[in-house]
Design an enzyme around this catalytic site. Structure first.
Site, PDB file in Angstrom:
ATOM      1  N   SER A  73     -22.260  23.993   2.669  1.00  0.00           N
ATOM      2  CA  SER A  73     -23.680  24.265   2.847  1.00  0.00           C
ATOM      3  C   SER A  73     -24.479  23.744   1.665  1.00  0.00           C
ATOM      4  O   SER A  73     -23.976  23.693   0.537  1.00  0.00           O
ATOM      5  CB  SER A  73     -23.906  25.776   3.006  1.00  0.00           C
ATOM      6  N   ASP A  74     -25.706  23.344   1.935  1.00  0.00           N
ATOM      7  CA  ASP A  74     -26.600  22.900   0.869  1.00  0.00           C
ATOM      8  C   ASP A  74     -28.030  23.205   1.292  1.00  0.00           C
ATOM      9  O   ASP A  74     -28.344  23.199   2.489  1.00  0.00           O
ATOM     10  CB  ASP A  74     -26.439  21.404   0.602  1.00  0.00           C
TER      11      ASP A  74
END
Length: 199
Positions: A73-74
């Site tokens: 995730s980012d």
């Protein structure tokens, strides 16, 4: 109803915020830190950036595994077409919140799920909008001093006192604002035949 076993789950992040969120969906998982350069590419927009980095983080961890599902995730904030990342300093946090006062900011969270065995990768980008109330200089400084949100994109912690900075939130999943959209993650897991309710 009989329970089913599912592959080992790995979170490609050492973020305590993402770990706390994932624990709501999956009680048992492993965390590994991905070795990924997060520098934006020339000409890359915010959506392309978070999508690429979420996938890169998941793949970086998956390549060292023989099996399992890896979550990457980012997240970035977008304001007036500018990509806003983590402030890393009090001065930057003050500048970000001052700029956001009375304005609407979009947060984009890239989410990837990679099957280490098959190599199958799913990637989505989840938007979430935050409308900040008008904030005084004293409020901004007091908030930063209380919560020290220096490692959070946008300089706030919505799961804590940061909620006091807002007029309105809008989006499909408030968890995405913290950094891990659980509703979409659950769908990606279901696509891999993993049902957390039948564990």
């Amino acid at each position: 109803m009989a329970t089913r076993s599912y592959p080992t789950i790995y979170l490609a992040s050492t973020s305590v915020y993402r770990q706390q969120l994932l624990a709501k969906l999956i009680p048992e998982f492993n965390t590994l830190k991905p070795d990924v350069d997060e520098t934006p590419l020339i000409g890359e927009n915010a959506e392309q950036l978070v999508k690429r980095l979420a996938l890169a983080k998941a793949q970086a961890v998956a390549q060292g595994l023989s099996e399992g599902l890896v979550i990457g995730s980012d997240q970035v904030a977008v304001f007036n077409c500018d990509i806003i990342g983590k402030p890393h300093s009090v001065g930057n946090a003050v500048a970000q919140l001052t700029r956001f006062s009375g304005q609407s900011v979009t947060f984009l969270t890239g989410l990837a799920l990679v099957n280490a065995q098959s190599g199958n990768a799913q990637v989505i980008v989840e938007p979430f909008n935050v409308c900040f109330r008008d904030l005084s200089d004293a409020e901004i400084k007091a908030y930063i001093e209380k919560e020290q949100p220096l490692d959070c994109a946008g300089s706030f912690k919505s799961e804590g006192l940061g909620i006091s900075l807002f007029n309105r939130l809008s989006g499909d999943d408030p968890n995405s604002l913290v950094g891990l959209p659980l509703i979409k993650l659950n769908q990606l897991l279901l696509n891999e035949d993993v049902n957390v309710l039948l564990k």
